[in-house]
Design a protein around this motif. Structure first.
Motif, short mmCIF file in Angstrom:
data_model
loop_
_atom_site.label_atom_id
_atom_site.label_comp_id
_atom_site.label_asym_id
_atom_site.label_seq_id
_atom_site.Cartn_x
_atom_site.Cartn_y
_atom_site.Cartn_z
N ALA A 175 1.84 9.08 1.91
CA ALA A 175 1.36 10.13 2.81
C ALA A 175 2.36 10.46 3.91
O ALA A 175 2.51 11.63 4.28
CB ALA A 175 0.02 9.73 3.42
N CYS A 176 3.05 9.46 4.43
CA CYS A 176 4.00 9.73 5.52
C CYS A 176 5.13 10.63 5.04
O CYS A 176 5.64 11.47 5.80
CB CYS A 176 4.54 8.43 6.11
SG CYS A 176 5.40 7.37 4.94
N ARG B 150 -2.13 9.25 6.52
CA ARG B 150 -3.13 9.00 5.47
C ARG B 150 -4.35 9.91 5.66
O ARG B 150 -4.86 10.48 4.70
CB ARG B 150 -3.53 7.53 5.45
CG ARG B 150 -2.42 6.63 4.91
CD ARG B 150 -2.81 5.15 4.95
NE ARG B 150 -3.98 4.87 4.13
CZ ARG B 150 -3.94 4.63 2.81
NH1 ARG B 150 -2.80 4.64 2.17
NH2 ARG B 150 -5.07 4.37 2.14
N ALA B 151 -4.79 10.07 6.90
CA ALA B 151 -5.95 10.92 7.18
C ALA B 151 -5.66 12.37 6.78
O ALA B 151 -6.55 13.06 6.25
CB ALA B 151 -6.32 10.84 8.66
N ARG B 152 -4.43 12.83 6.98
CA ARG B 152 -4.06 14.20 6.59
C ARG B 152 -4.22 14.42 5.09
O ARG B 152 -4.37 15.55 4.64
CB ARG B 152 -2.62 14.50 6.99
CG ARG B 152 -2.40 14.66 8.46
CD ARG B 152 -0.96 14.97 8.75
NE ARG B 152 -0.74 15.04 10.18
CZ ARG B 152 0.44 15.23 10.73
NH1 ARG B 152 1.51 15.37 9.98
NH2 ARG B 152 0.56 15.27 12.04
N HIS B 153 -4.14 13.36 4.33
CA HIS B 153 -4.25 13.44 2.88
C HIS B 153 -5.57 12.91 2.35
O HIS B 153 -5.73 12.67 1.16
CB HIS B 153 -3.07 12.71 2.23
CG HIS B 153 -1.78 13.43 2.43
ND1 HIS B 153 -1.37 14.46 1.62
CD2 HIS B 153 -0.84 13.30 3.40
CE1 HIS B 153 -0.21 14.92 2.06
NE2 HIS B 153 0.12 14.24 3.13
N ALA C 284 0.84 -1.21 0.00
CA ALA C 284 0.00 0.00 0.00
C ALA C 284 0.87 1.25 0.00
O ALA C 284 0.46 2.30 -0.49
CB ALA C 284 -0.93 -0.02 1.21
N CYS C 285 2.08 1.14 0.51
CA CYS C 285 3.00 2.28 0.55
C CYS C 285 3.31 2.80 -0.85
O CYS C 285 3.54 3.99 -1.04
CB CYS C 285 4.30 1.90 1.25
SG CYS C 285 4.08 1.42 2.97
#
Length: 106
Positions: free
Chosen positions: A9-10, A92-95, A3-4
């Motif tokens: 996102a990180c 991920r939530a930030r994006h 998934a990375c």
């Protein structure tokens, strides 16, 4: 495929600071040319010290298809952040991406 490789996102959410001893010019593996000093003992990946955050080593589009140009040489904070962890899901939530934590196989 991890998934990375469709996320990243990180790499666009966190300041990546680590010991100068991880730099290639100090016997480590992280390319010094891709970092900036923080203080005498700490440096960070360029692009992660300002907003918007985007690590200089990140290629591609977050949430679509990404890569890391220094994956095999990445610093400790990058090696320690794991897929589906709390930090992963927070980035991920930030994006605007869904959490992975509950979806990972046991």
């Amino acid at each position: 495929m991890s998934a990375c490789q469709t996320c990243g996102a990180c790499c666009a959410a966190y300041r990546v600071q680590f010991s100068v001893y991880e730099l290639d010019d100090a016997g480590g593996t992280v390319p010094a040319s891709m970092t900036e000093p923080v203080n005498g003992a700490t440096c960070r990946m360029r692009g992660t010290g300002e907003v918007p955050i985007r690590c200089v080593a990140l290629t591609g589009m977050v949430g679509v298809s990404v890569g890391c140009t220094v994956y095999s040489q990445r610093p400790a904070p990058c090696r320690e952040l794991t897929e589906g962890s709390y930090a992963c899901d927070k980035a991920r939530a930030r994006h605007g991406l869904a959490a992975l934590g509950d979806d990972l196989p046991l």
